[in-house]
Design a protein around this motif. Sequence first.
Motif, PDB file in Angstrom:
ATOM      1  N   LEU A   3      75.097  69.556  29.586  1.00  0.00           N
ATOM      2  CA  LEU A   3      74.442  70.446  28.619  1.00  0.00           C
ATOM      3  C   LEU A   3      73.465  69.651  27.755  1.00  0.00           C
ATOM      4  O   LEU A   3      72.366  70.105  27.442  1.00  0.00           O
ATOM      5  CB  LEU A   3      75.541  71.092  27.759  1.00  0.00           C
ATOM      6  CG  LEU A   3      75.184  71.746  26.430  1.00  0.00           C
ATOM      7  CD1 LEU A   3      74.202  72.892  26.617  1.00  0.00           C
ATOM      8  CD2 LEU A   3      76.458  72.269  25.764  1.00  0.00           C
ATOM      9  N   PHE A   4      73.872  68.423  27.406  1.00  0.00           N
ATOM     10  CA  PHE A   4      73.040  67.648  26.483  1.00  0.00           C
ATOM     11  C   PHE A   4      71.936  66.837  27.183  1.00  0.00           C
ATOM     12  O   PHE A   4      71.126  66.210  26.521  1.00  0.00           O
ATOM     13  CB  PHE A   4      73.934  66.773  25.594  1.00  0.00           C
ATOM     14  CG  PHE A   4      74.873  67.617  24.784  1.00  0.00           C
ATOM     15  CD1 PHE A   4      74.380  68.450  23.790  1.00  0.00           C
ATOM     16  CD2 PHE A   4      76.234  67.661  25.069  1.00  0.00           C
ATOM     17  CE1 PHE A   4      75.223  69.287  23.068  1.00  0.00           C
ATOM     18  CE2 PHE A   4      77.085  68.485  24.354  1.00  0.00           C
ATOM     19  CZ  PHE A   4      76.580  69.298  23.347  1.00  0.00           C
ATOM     20  N   MET A  38      78.542  78.324  30.575  1.00  0.00           N
ATOM     21  CA  MET A  38      77.882  77.035  30.302  1.00  0.00           C
ATOM     22  C   MET A  38      78.760  76.150  29.421  1.00  0.00           C
ATOM     23  O   MET A  38      78.865  74.941  29.638  1.00  0.00           O
ATOM     24  CB  MET A  38      76.523  77.287  29.632  1.00  0.00           C
ATOM     25  CG  MET A  38      75.700  76.028  29.415  1.00  0.00           C
ATOM     26  SD  MET A  38      75.227  75.255  30.973  1.00  0.00           S
ATOM     27  CE  MET A  38      75.396  73.522  30.569  1.00  0.00           C
ATOM     28  N   TYR A  95      81.567  74.863  31.524  1.00  0.00           N
ATOM     29  CA  TYR A  95      80.983  73.855  32.423  1.00  0.00           C
ATOM     30  C   TYR A  95      80.956  72.508  31.704  1.00  0.00           C
ATOM     31  O   TYR A  95      81.424  71.498  32.221  1.00  0.00           O
ATOM     32  CB  TYR A  95      79.579  74.330  32.790  1.00  0.00           C
ATOM     33  CG  TYR A  95      78.621  73.367  33.484  1.00  0.00           C
ATOM     34  CD1 TYR A  95      78.276  73.560  34.817  1.00  0.00           C
ATOM     35  CD2 TYR A  95      78.012  72.317  32.808  1.00  0.00           C
ATOM     36  CE1 TYR A  95      77.364  72.734  35.454  1.00  0.00           C
ATOM     37  CE2 TYR A  95      77.101  71.479  33.431  1.00  0.00           C
ATOM     38  CZ  TYR A  95      76.780  71.692  34.748  1.00  0.00           C
ATOM     39  OH  TYR A  95      75.863  70.878  35.367  1.00  0.00           O
ATOM     40  N   GLU A  96      80.433  72.512  30.486  1.00  0.00           N
ATOM     41  CA  GLU A  96      80.330  71.262  29.735  1.00  0.00           C
ATOM     42  C   GLU A  96      81.723  70.724  29.390  1.00  0.00           C
ATOM     43  O   GLU A  96      81.951  69.509  29.449  1.00  0.00           O
ATOM     44  CB  GLU A  96      79.495  71.474  28.467  1.00  0.00           C
ATOM     45  CG  GLU A  96      79.242  70.213  27.657  1.00  0.00           C
ATOM     46  CD  GLU A  96      78.422  69.167  28.403  1.00  0.00           C
ATOM     47  OE1 GLU A  96      77.722  69.515  29.377  1.00  0.00           O
ATOM     48  OE2 GLU A  96      78.506  67.977  28.000  1.00  0.00           O
ATOM     49  N   ILE A 126      82.925  69.013  32.642  1.00  0.00           N
ATOM     50  CA  ILE A 126      82.335  67.733  33.079  1.00  0.00           C
ATOM     51  C   ILE A 126      82.498  66.635  32.035  1.00  0.00           C
ATOM     52  O   ILE A 126      82.502  65.468  32.376  1.00  0.00           O
ATOM     53  CB  ILE A 126      80.846  67.850  33.518  1.00  0.00           C
ATOM     54  CG1 ILE A 126      79.942  68.195  32.338  1.00  0.00           C
ATOM     55  CG2 ILE A 126      80.636  68.808  34.660  1.00  0.00           C
ATOM     56  CD1 ILE A 126      78.480  67.910  32.656  1.00  0.00           C
ATOM     57  N   ILE A 169      81.993  69.942  21.298  1.00  0.00           N
ATOM     58  CA  ILE A 169      80.746  70.382  21.935  1.00  0.00           C
ATOM     59  C   ILE A 169      79.997  71.315  20.984  1.00  0.00           C
ATOM     60  O   ILE A 169      78.786  71.191  20.786  1.00  0.00           O
ATOM     61  CB  ILE A 169      81.043  71.081  23.278  1.00  0.00           C
ATOM     62  CG1 ILE A 169      81.675  70.077  24.253  1.00  0.00           C
ATOM     63  CG2 ILE A 169      79.772  71.678  23.881  1.00  0.00           C
ATOM     64  CD1 ILE A 169      82.223  70.682  25.511  1.00  0.00           C
TER      65      ILE A 169
END
Lengths: 228, 308
Positions: A6-7, B27, B30-31, B34, B42
């Motif tokens: 994401l980052f 999303m 997902y983050e 991973i 986050i």
Amino acid sequence: MSPFSLFDIAGPIMVGPSSSHTAGAAKIGQFARAIFDGKPDEVHFLLHGSFGDVYKGHATDKALLGGIMQFPPNEPKIKKSFDIADEIGLKYKFTKGDLGSGFHPNSVKIRLRNEKREMSVIASSIGGGNIEINRINGFDIRLTGNSTDNFFTIIIENKNLPGMLAKSTGFLGQKGIRIVNMQSSYFAGDNKVLSVLSLEKELALDEIMELESKEGIVFVRALKKISR
Amino acid sequence: MNSFIFRNSEELLKLCKEHDSPIWEIMLRYEMQISSKKREPIMSKLLERLDVIFNGINASIEKPEVSPSKMAGESTAFLVKHINEFDKYADSLLLNEAAIRAMLGAIATGENNARMGVILAFPTAGAAGVLPGVMYGAKYKFSLSKKELINMMLTASAIGVIIANTATLSGAAGGCQAEVGSASAMAAAALTEVRGASPETTLQAAALALKNMIGLACDPIGGLVEVPCIKRNGIAAVFSMSASDMAFMGIKSFVPFDEVVRAMREVGDMMSPRIKETALGGLATTPTGQKVAKRMGLLKIGENPCTK
Ligand code: SF4
């Protein structure tokens, strides 16, 4: 390939205007300073390729110098790097030059000096703020910004004598520190060897000094995790 | 454990259906997967980035300053003037206040970048204005909370992940279609999902936006991220609103999103290196462009920095 984070998409946070010419340049400066280990009195930048052509417009010079003063790519003080360097008495110079065709267009050779030591580093900004260290003191190596994100990196320079590498790795083994990755490079000019080791655990300061004091070892530098 | 990894929009839509979740939620998962991190760290990183976005816009509004090249830094003030007295100008302007605000947010971000302010590369520094722009406009229009603005960032990032996987987000590699084009697709999707549209409709908006950015050259004057980049971001923010509204009304892209992304990559591969950030073609080599490059002592025209 590991999936994009994401980052990777929403990031990095950086001082403008360019990820490769500004953010990457600051990171290169930070690395060079970490490898030099200590406050330099003088620093010279030889700007190669596109770095040499467009450095003024992208403030590559301010970002590199800021990095030498340990400013991360998102430090607003980068804008005032020249003034701050003048205030603390850090001499700096930028020259346009050619490092040869083997280098990425966004490359720079940095020479740092204080009364105790002198050192040179060649590094490239390879896009999106990512960097690569290509040469330290004439030794060809390859160290990426990412390799220091996950592991602790140390750099060892030693005389080219038999059994030297075993001395270092044996020492780390004794301390119970696993080596994840290792590369060595020989430089005939100096008859010395430079090694870059990625470790699973950080080496304590007294351990670094203990290793450095061993016969034949010129220096040991630990690159602390450099903030992104 | 369920995997939340997706590489294209087909896989993303499948995950949305399976979990009955919007794109932003997938999303986030997902983050989490991973990075092996929990939701909170986050979210706090996203909140930090949200602050960077709005602080950057405000910095330009409060302190307009011309960039060192003298090419940028004066547009924000025009937009601020019209926003401050919007009622007075409303009858003579074509766009509504949300759209002019989107333009303002995007251009203020670009000008802040050009004068070395702190920005969020989202997805890149050159295209960093589009999302702040649409977020600024949508915040006003729909009175969005911080949480909803973060959801917009997550929806946009999902689109960014898909494009990065299949094509590229870099102007040097794929031309400006990959930078501002991708940012527009990301922004159109974010604008669509934040007002409650389904994941399918959200992807329609992304497809409509990217489809109409295909072929866009990267031709910055002197290699600086200023002309055309800054105003291009401003126009792209409004353009994203058009794509989003189109999808929101029910209009579909004839070509599905994943195919559009592949087409974008293909066109990028066919593009001459002269229009991929080398400042050797397009606007960069117009008489005006060459004059600036010469005055600034920038790129020597005709010399390709990539082949040196
Ligand atoms: S023209 Fe090039 S540098 Fe400017 S925003 Fe587009 S891709 Fe980035």
